[in-house]
Design a protein around this motif. Structure first.
Motif: not given
Lengths: 225, 183, 494
Positions: C105-109, C112-113, C116, C147-148
């Motif tokens: 996972i590279i995005f915060d929300q 957005d993920e 992508f 995401t976290d």
């Protein structure tokens, strides 16, 4: 489509942050530096940056005091005050730069035709600093579990730290790269954008107020010279 | 010996260099505020040299392509740009100078000395840009920034030595993992 | 129905020696032939390291494009030969979901993920919005969620949604259920089953926890040992899932450890007294009390993210409770060495240059290490670098290194994940030997999701649950029925 958001345009935030820091460093020896700090703090409060400012206050206080004390060892009280002012300038610039959401910065960089591999790399770095902070914590715990202490066996401790760290770097990056490729990412294609980052009235209002305040202080600085 | 050449970076390369940058920033992060605000040059380079060289040399052993260190410099500079804009120049010029010199002398990263020099001298090469930024932003002359010449010389030599030691340790780790089939 | 994937004479080898002929080379598999029809739900299963992931990665092109290997034969997707196509080309027809979503996972929300991959394939913003909304309602995820803060199961659903957004009709999932609790796994499998039945997706999933996936699949590709000594595995295709039963008969009687001599007045080794613990806003333990006596063997069960590993960390002292106390003679620094803690991922605990060095570092007696070497079959790999071993071997080595120290208290965090039945049996037998060395005085606390292993790992069960009542104790010798793979383990183990 422009998303409704309170955030100032990321590129503007970045440029203003740079200006605020560089000008702050130039102005530290002026008697009116505290006025400079207060003016921009008020501007930030007007634009609802209070949460970020509260987050940065402990950093500015602690780091300012440390830098001030260190300067005091070799320098005068005046020098110590300048050191604290420099940290304050860093804190002020930090309010703007830390307010930038990475994804908005990436999308606006893409709009400026910055290659996607740069913006993606930037995202990965930001995201994986957090992941690796956690990885390092786990590695240190694993070292403690094998009963290895740095004080008694520094070489063994270093080995137990760096080998797993490198292995994790390799395995995480391989997994991520595979995942990105199978999600259609490529270094040579531009891709489309889900959200367009545009300039809004709020950005204009902030820019006018920011630049007006800054011009006043530049004028005061130049007049003093 | 293979000659100097540019090769295209794959997604895998970019991701690995970004991950290396994240770890480098974590390793040298504690020193970043000192670098950003210190009025003397030398101590910052000394403090950053070992962790930076160690981690980046592993990155350069894995991605043996010209421009790898510059990419690390750009990534770390861009992230630091969000914290303190002047740090971008510091990271960018440091990586540009050290990688260019190493590649000019040893052609490519197949030669282990290139890795050693490129990552080992990075911290040293951040000194000129720090000095220039200090002159422009803080109005400090070179002599003011250097202070005591003996102390400055010791810090500078220390930065080079620690950088090279860090790069050697990184190379050793890379050797071992290569033998284990992990690199 | 037409053919989604066809494999013709497919062979894979990691043996790069140029002087060897095809006949002399060591092959992971050789001359595989199979067809998968559109809309099929397939499970590829078999022991760890048998080549399940390799097969998945050959279909999506990761092998040989991103991972070097010698590949022979042909792969057809929707009738087109893709043998020489790069990953990017194959991605247009095949979507892939991998293990460890946290690391992808590279995005915060969440939103957005999910968009992508759609951005990567140049979808228009309007189509992205439409697809995003339908994927969010399909997975039950919230667009603005960070995401976290997602649980492991939700992260895997997110990665599946990312893949679905690209619109391919063939889904490849490489052990997507690893580290997921039964409920999250069930939710994901139900989603995949719906996609296969209602929308005609072809789902190919590799998993070694067969009992979880069995009710959902149409066909099973079972990786079995090949009779050819130069080939490691071959495929057995079984058509009807219902006829298939998990074969756990290899677990011998020696793994069912009866403990009879735990003294009734056994000394308390850990006394957890009314602790509270929270991470951010999330309360994990509220007024939680628990006692562990010397010689007891506990298994901590519960959903993902409910605090099982955190509880081990609290007992060890890696984290402190927000309030309340954990009283234990092992809280003192000098006694900490008497606790052995086997982490879930062996990569954190292996760092010496040779297997031998790893085993003897901190070992209490060379005889016990020799016994472990024989038990786990390390004799021929003592000089090898630990990191050059297979995942299963690394896990066994990580476990052996810790118990070689003969700890008085042993914490095991998911010790059997990724182990085949034979590996699990070796591990359980090693625990038995360790116990016998001190007359059943060893205290063991295990966190596990592995239904195969749970009944053998302890005789006290602690179930952590987000629902009320907050905690449920099962102080008998039977694990809660929900944690058993009905019907085979209940009959055998208890």
């Amino acid at each position: 489509m422009c998303k409704r958001t309170r955030d100032i345009h990321p590129i503007l935030s970045l440029i203003f942050s740079l200006l605020l820091f560089v000008m702050g460093l130039l102005f530290v020896k002026e008697t009116w530096f505290w006025m400079y700090a207060i003016t921009f703090s008020v501007l930030f409060l007007l634009f609802r940056y209070e949460k970020l400012m509260l987050k940065l206050i402990p950093f500015v206080l602690v780091f300012g005091l440390v830098m001030g004390s260190l300067t005091l060892i070799n320098g005068s009280m005046q020098d110590a005050l300048y050191a604290i002012y420099r940290v304050l300038a860093l804190g002020l610039a930090g309010v703007l730069s830390m307010s930038i959401r990475p994804i908005r910065l990436v999308r606006s960089l893409n709009q400026l035709r910055v290659p996607r591999w740069i913006s993606l790399g930037l995202l990965i770095v930001i995201r994986f600093i957090q992941i690796f902070r956690e990885e390092i914590r786990r590695i240190r715990q694993a070292i403690a579990l094998r009963g290895i202490r740095f004080a008694s066996t520094p070489a063994l401790w270093s080995r137990a730290f760096f080998i797993p760290l490198t292995v994790r770097m390799l395995s995480i990056s391989e997994g991520l790269a595979t995942s990105l490729e199978t999600r259609g990412f490529s270094t040579d294609s531009e891709g489309s954008s889900f959200e367009v980052i545009c300039f809004k009235g709020r950005d204009l209002a902030f820019s006018i107020l920011f630049l007006t305040c800054l011009t006043v202080y530049v004028y005061l600085f130049l007049r003093g010279r | 010996m293979k000659s100097f050449r540019f090769q295209a970076f794959t997604v895998k390369d970019i991701v690995f260099l970004a991950v290396i940058t994240a770890v480098t920033l974590l390793a040298s992060g504690p020193f970043a505020p000192i670098v950003m605000t210190a009025s003397k040059i030398g101590p910052q380079a000394f403090a950053m040299a070992l962790p930076f060289a160690l981690v980046t040399s592993i990155g350069l052993r894995k991605v043996k392509k010209s421009g790898s260190l510059l990419i690390i410099g750009i990534f770390s500079g861009l992230v630091l740009l969000l914290m303190a804009p002047v740090m971008f120049f510091n990271q960018f010029t440091g990586s540009l100078f050290s990688e260019s010199l190493a590649l000019l002398l040893f052609k490519n990263y197949e030669n282990r000395k290139t890795v050693l020099m490129s990552s080992g001298l990075f911290a040293f090469f951040t000194l000129p840009s720090t000095a220039v930024v200090n002159i422009l932003a803080k109005g400090k002359s070179i002599s003011e920034q250097i202070g005591n010449p003996v102390t400055f010389a010791l810090f500078t030599l220390g930065a080079i030595a620690l950088g090279l030691i860090g790069a050697m340790i990184g190379n050793k780790i890379a050797d071992e993992l290569q033998k284990a089939g992990k690199m | 129905m037409s053919c989604a994937v066809e494999v013709v004479n497919l062979s894979l080898s990691y043996d790069f020696s140029e002087e060897k002929t095809n006949r002399e080379k060591q092959w992971i598999f050789k001359d595989l032939n199979f067809k998968i029809t559109e809309g099929d739900f397939i499970m590829i299963t078999g022991h760890s390291g048998c080549g399940k992931s390799s097969l998945i990665n050959m279909i999506n092109g990761v092998i040989p494009n991103l991972k070097k290997a010698d590949v022979q034969g042909d792969i057809y997707i929707h009738g087109h030969c893709v043998t020489n196509s790069p990953v990017r080309e194959r991605t247009k027809a095949v979507g892939s979901v991998f293990q460890n979503p946290r690391e992808q996972i590279i995005f915060d929300q969440v939103a957005d993920e999910i968009v992508f991959p759609m951005e990567n394939i140049n979808e228009t913003p309007q189509r992205m919005r439409d697809k995003l909304n339908s994927l969010l309602s399909m997975t039950g995820l919230s667009a603005d969620a960070q995401t976290d803060t997602l649980s492991g199961g939700e992260k895997q659903k997110l990665m599946t949604a990312c893949t679905l957004g690209m619109g391919q009709k063939i889904l490849l999932l490489d052990e997507p259920l690893a580290n997921m609790d039964a409920r999250s796994a069930k939710e994901l499998l139900e989603l995949l089953k719906r996609l296969s039945d209602e929308d005609g997706y072809t789902v190919i999933l590799s998993e070694h926890r067969q009992e979880l996936v069995l009710p959902y699949v149409d066909k099973i590709f079972f990786c079995v040992k090949s009779t050819d000594e130069n080939v490691e595995m071959t495929l057995e295709i079984r058509d009807k899932a219902e006829d298939y039963a998990c074969d756990l008969s290899s677990l011998s009687d020696r793994t069912s450890r009866e403990k009879t001599n735990v003294a009734a007045d056994a000394k308390q080794v850990f006394s957890v007294e009314n602790i509270n613990y929270q991470v951010g806003d999330r309360v994990l333990f509220e007024n939680f009390s628990w006692q562990i006596n010397r010689g007891e063997e506990w298994v901590i069960l519960g959903e993902n993210g409910c605090g099982k590993t955190t509880l081990l960390n609290l007992l060890f002292g890696f984290v402190r409770p927000t309030s309340g106390a954990i009283v234990s003679p092992y809280s003192k620094k000098r006694n900490k060495r008497k606790i052995g803690y086997v982490l879930q991922n062996p990569d954190y605990q292996l760092f010496m240059p040779r297997v031998k060095d790893e085993l003897y570092l901190n070992a209490s007696s060379p005889e016990f290490v020799a016994q472990l070497i024989r038990l786990f079959g390390f004799e021929h790999m003592l000089e090898r670098h630990p990191l050059s071993l297979s995942e299963g071997q690394k896990r066994k080595l990580g476990f052996a290194c810790i118990i070689a120290n003969e700890p008085e208290v042993l914490f095991l965090d998911e010790p059997t994940v990724g182990l085949d039945d034979e590996g699990m049996e070796q591990l359980l037998y090693a625990l038995q030997i360790l116990n016998e060395k001190t007359g059943n005085d060893r205290t063991i606390v295990t966190v596990s999701h592995d239904k195969r292993a749970i009944p053998y790992l302890g005789d006290h069960f602690l179930v952590l649950s987000h629902c009320e009542p907050y905690l449920q104790f099962c102080n008998n010798k039977t694990p809660p029925t929900s944690e058993l793979p009905a019907p085979m383990l209940t009959e055998r183990a208890i």
